[in-house]
Scaffold this motif. Structure first.
Motif, PDB file in Angstrom:
ATOM      1  N   ILE A  20       0.731  -1.185  -0.044  1.00 15.43           N
ATOM      2  CA  ILE A  20      -0.012   0.108   0.069  1.00 15.43           C
ATOM      3  C   ILE A  20       0.915   1.192   0.005  1.00 15.43           C
ATOM      4  N   PRO A  21       0.706   1.906  -1.058  1.00  7.05           N
ATOM      5  CA  PRO A  21       1.641   3.319  -0.862  1.00  7.05           C
ATOM      6  C   PRO A  21       1.308   4.323   0.230  1.00  7.05           C
ATOM      7  N   GLY A  22       2.109   4.969   0.715  1.00  5.91           N
ATOM      8  CA  GLY A  22       3.432   4.802   0.572  1.00  5.91           C
ATOM      9  C   GLY A  22       4.311   3.900   1.360  1.00  5.91           C
ATOM     10  N   GLN A  23       5.131   2.976   0.932  1.00 10.32           N
ATOM     11  CA  GLN A  23       5.892   2.293   1.878  1.00 10.32           C
ATOM     12  C   GLN A  23       6.950   3.120   2.607  1.00 10.32           C
ATOM     13  N   ASN A  24       7.198   2.816   3.931  1.00  9.30           N
ATOM     14  CA  ASN A  24       8.350   3.558   4.498  1.00  9.30           C
ATOM     15  C   ASN A  24       8.643   2.920   5.534  1.00  9.30           C
ATOM     16  N   GLY A  25       9.612   3.571   6.390  1.00 13.26           N
ATOM     17  CA  GLY A  25      10.238   2.949   7.603  1.00 13.26           C
ATOM     18  C   GLY A  25      11.498   1.922   7.272  1.00 13.26           C
ATOM     19  N   THR A  26      12.056   1.564   8.211  1.00 15.62           N
ATOM     20  CA  THR A  26      13.104   0.509   8.296  1.00 15.62           C
ATOM     21  C   THR A  26      12.910  -0.552   9.066  1.00 15.62           C
ATOM     22  N   PRO A  27      13.435  -1.704   8.795  1.00 11.99           N
ATOM     23  CA  PRO A  27      13.952  -2.034   7.338  1.00 11.99           C
ATOM     24  C   PRO A  27      12.726  -2.266   6.395  1.00 11.99           C
ATOM     25  N   GLY A  28      13.297  -2.047   5.225  1.00 12.19           N
ATOM     26  CA  GLY A  28      12.255  -2.133   3.958  1.00 12.19           C
ATOM     27  C   GLY A  28      11.579  -3.429   3.840  1.00 12.19           C
ATOM     28  N   GLY A  29      12.191  -4.338   4.390  1.00 15.39           N
ATOM     29  CA  GLY A  29      11.503  -5.675   4.389  1.00 15.39           C
ATOM     30  C   GLY A  29      10.321  -5.972   5.243  1.00 15.39           C
ATOM     31  N   CYS A  30       9.964  -4.928   6.069  1.00 18.37           N
ATOM     32  CA  CYS A  30       8.817  -5.139   6.883  1.00 18.37           C
ATOM     33  C   CYS A  30       7.566  -4.507   6.131  1.00 18.37           C
ATOM     34  N   GLU A  31       7.823  -3.699   5.075  1.00 20.12           N
ATOM     35  CA  GLU A  31       6.769  -3.405   3.985  1.00 20.12           C
ATOM     36  C   GLU A  31       5.616  -2.600   4.891  1.00 20.12           C
ATOM     37  N   ARG A  32       6.140  -1.757   5.706  1.00 21.59           N
ATOM     38  CA  ARG A  32       5.310  -0.824   6.140  1.00 21.59           C
ATOM     39  C   ARG A  32       4.351   0.271   5.130  1.00 21.59           C
ATOM     40  N   SER A  33       3.213   0.705   5.458  1.00 23.46           N
ATOM     41  CA  SER A  33       2.755   1.746   4.529  1.00 23.46           C
ATOM     42  C   SER A  33       2.163   2.933   5.600  1.00 23.46           C
ATOM     43  N   ASP A  34       2.379   3.978   5.071  1.00 27.42           N
ATOM     44  CA  ASP A  34       2.154   5.086   5.845  1.00 27.42           C
ATOM     45  C   ASP A  34       0.648   5.332   5.922  1.00 27.42           C
ATOM     46  N   LEU A  39      -5.765  10.961  16.033  1.00 30.35           N
ATOM     47  CA  LEU A  39      -5.440  11.455  17.552  1.00 30.35           C
ATOM     48  C   LEU A  39      -4.462  12.263  17.415  1.00 30.35           C
ATOM     49  N   LYS A  40      -3.850  12.716  16.488  1.00 32.03           N
ATOM     50  CA  LYS A  40      -2.846  13.866  16.478  1.00 32.03           C
ATOM     51  C   LYS A  40      -1.624  13.392  17.182  1.00 32.03           C
ATOM     52  N   ILE A  41      -1.386  12.183  17.147  1.00 32.09           N
ATOM     53  CA  ILE A  41      -0.090  11.493  17.880  1.00 32.09           C
ATOM     54  C   ILE A  41       1.198  11.733  16.645  1.00 32.09           C
ATOM     55  N   LYS A  42       2.117  12.750  17.027  1.00 32.32           N
ATOM     56  CA  LYS A  42       2.979  12.620  15.942  1.00 32.32           C
ATOM     57  C   LYS A  42       4.431  12.552  16.395  1.00 32.32           C
ATOM     58  N   GLY A  43       5.514  12.665  15.257  1.00 32.79           N
ATOM     59  CA  GLY A  43       6.819  12.462  15.891  1.00 32.79           C
ATOM     60  C   GLY A  43       7.082  11.163  16.520  1.00 32.79           C
ATOM     61  N   THR A  44       8.105  11.311  17.601  1.00 28.60           N
ATOM     62  CA  THR A  44       8.557  10.031  18.010  1.00 28.60           C
ATOM     63  C   THR A  44       7.494   9.681  19.258  1.00 28.60           C
ATOM     64  N   ASP A  45       6.455  10.271  19.240  1.00 28.97           N
ATOM     65  CA  ASP A  45       5.075   9.743  20.095  1.00 28.97           C
ATOM     66  C   ASP A  45       4.441   8.846  19.372  1.00 28.97           C
ATOM     67  N   PHE A  46       4.887   8.386  18.088  1.00 33.69           N
ATOM     68  CA  PHE A  46       4.124   7.260  17.505  1.00 33.69           C
ATOM     69  C   PHE A  46       5.155   6.548  16.753  1.00 33.69           C
ATOM     70  N   ARG A  47       5.285   5.079  17.134  1.00 30.59           N
ATOM     71  CA  ARG A  47       6.252   3.971  16.875  1.00 30.59           C
ATOM     72  C   ARG A  47       5.455   2.992  16.104  1.00 30.59           C
ATOM     73  N   ASP A  48       5.584   2.763  14.903  1.00 29.77           N
ATOM     74  CA  ASP A  48       5.095   1.694  14.294  1.00 29.77           C
ATOM     75  C   ASP A  48       6.160   0.650  13.961  1.00 29.77           C
ATOM     76  N   VAL A  49       6.061  -0.471  14.724  1.00 30.54           N
ATOM     77  CA  VAL A  49       7.244  -1.532  14.696  1.00 30.54           C
ATOM     78  C   VAL A  49       6.687  -2.804  14.052  1.00 30.54           C
ATOM     79  N   SER A  50       5.346  -2.738  13.639  1.00 36.64           N
ATOM     80  CA  SER A  50       4.966  -3.913  12.913  1.00 36.64           C
ATOM     81  C   SER A  50       5.642  -4.291  11.463  1.00 36.64           C
ATOM     82  N   CYS A  51       5.525  -5.724  11.193  1.00 33.60           N
ATOM     83  CA  CYS A  51       6.615  -6.129  10.149  1.00 33.60           C
ATOM     84  C   CYS A  51       5.644  -7.287   9.480  1.00 33.60           C
ATOM     85  N   SER A  52       5.908  -7.311   8.258  1.00 35.12           N
ATOM     86  CA  SER A  52       5.430  -8.541   7.463  1.00 35.12           C
ATOM     87  C   SER A  52       5.939  -9.563   7.761  1.00 35.12           C
ATOM     88  N   GLY A  53       5.254 -10.621   8.157  1.00 30.23           N
ATOM     89  CA  GLY A  53       5.871 -11.985   8.589  1.00 30.23           C
ATOM     90  C   GLY A  53       6.005 -12.357   9.896  1.00 30.23           C
TER      91      GLY A  53
END
Length: 319
Positions: free
Chosen positions: A60-74, A85-99
């Protein structure tokens, strides 16, 4: 399930279907609840999103974050929840990962493009909101779907018809007498998830924790999915029932741990991979919209975000 299933399905061409990549998270229980709220205002962060590809949003565009292999979408559901919720910057951490499996919450995960640190490392005493979407890869659900598709293709090629709704060649591979292989795997995941949620509570004791279930992949009324999924009607029922069992376990385990369960199955009914292209949340074997095979598209991630926001007591936009 191991969400990134990259083996091609040779022979599916006979049905005009090519399975190029299945990354499946897991199903739904369809019991109606969307999680409860306690009347308090939604937390404004810090927010940590844990999970597999149904959380990450591969393709799903756009793919972002590291590592690229996790395939996270913004535009995945955590990003949409954080935006609402207007949670921005370092207050939001998406560490999900495909697989990702439950084990990858506490240990580094190797991907095709880099290594994702243990997802739990993102949690801290300052965390106030956690969503967890995990479990399907642990039962190998992607492999189940691949095998069922293969069985459906071979069944048709060898002369099997779809007139008999009870025909379920794939189910026969997994269920024999009182032995249900998929059910056994779901039972085995139960204790793993219990320990994982206990660890979330230890690392983020002040956080509100939401276990997010999986949306409906297949129709709730059975029937023929046609060329979109190449499954017999009986196997549509079988896979759907296993999804519901998995989601029921996620709900029970969440409630036992004092977390909230977010039902994404109920709002996604009628938006499965076999539904109309302009309304589906889940893409079929050959996606028509930017998304991984048998995964949520952007519409689906928006629907999942709305379910999470509803459980939080927020007022989501209409999907």
């Amino acid at each position: 399930m191991r969400t990134s299933l990259r083996a091609g399905l040779a022979g599916a061409a006979a049905c005009g279907v090519l399975l190029t990549a299945i990354s499946v998270g897991r199903g739904g229980d369809g019991d109606g609840g969307s999680g409860s709220t306690d009347g308090s205002a939604p937390p404004k962060g810090p927010y940590v999103a844990l999970g597999d590809s149904y959380t990450a949003g591969p393709k799903i565009p756009g793919q972002n974050g590291t590592p690229g292999g996790c395939e996270r979408s913004d535009r995945n559901y955590p990003a949409l929840v954080a935006e609402e919720l207007k949670i921005k910057g370092t207050d939001f951490r998406d560490v999900s990962c495909s697989g990702a499996t439950i084990g990858d919450l506490s240990a580094a995960q190797s991907t095709d493009d880099g290594t994702n640190p243990a997802q739990f490392d993102a949690l801290s005493a300052s965390t106030r909101l956690v969503t967890v979407g995990i479990g399907g890869n642990d039962i190998g659900f992607a492999s189940v779907i691949k095998r069922c598709v293969t069985s459906g293709v071979l069944y048709e090629v060898t002369g099997g018809g779809k007139e008999n709704a009870a025909d379920a060649p794939c189910k026969e591979r997994y269920v024999s007498g009182d032995t249900d292989e998929v059910r056994q795997k779901i039972d085995a995941v139960d204790e793993k998830l219990a320990l994982a949620l206990e660890e979330v509570g230890r690392r983020a004791p002040e956080a509100r924790v939401y276990v997010v279930g999986y949306p409906a992949i297949l129709p709730s009324d059975g029937g023929d999915c046609g060329r979109e999924m190449a499954l017999t009607p009986g196997d549509v029922d079988f896979i759907r029932d296993k999804q519901r069992e998995l989601n029921a376990m996620l709900r029970q385990r969440a409630e036992a741990a004092g977390a909230r369960y977010v039902d994404t199955y109920t709002p996604s009914e009628g938006h499965d991979a076999c539904s109309a292209e302009d309304s589906r949340w889940i893409e079929p074997l050959v996606p028509r919209s930017p998304a991984a095979s048998v995964h949520p598209n952007e519409r689906g991630e928006r629907g999942m975000a709305d379910a999470v926001l509803h459980a939080l007591g927020a007022h989501p936009r209409t999907t």
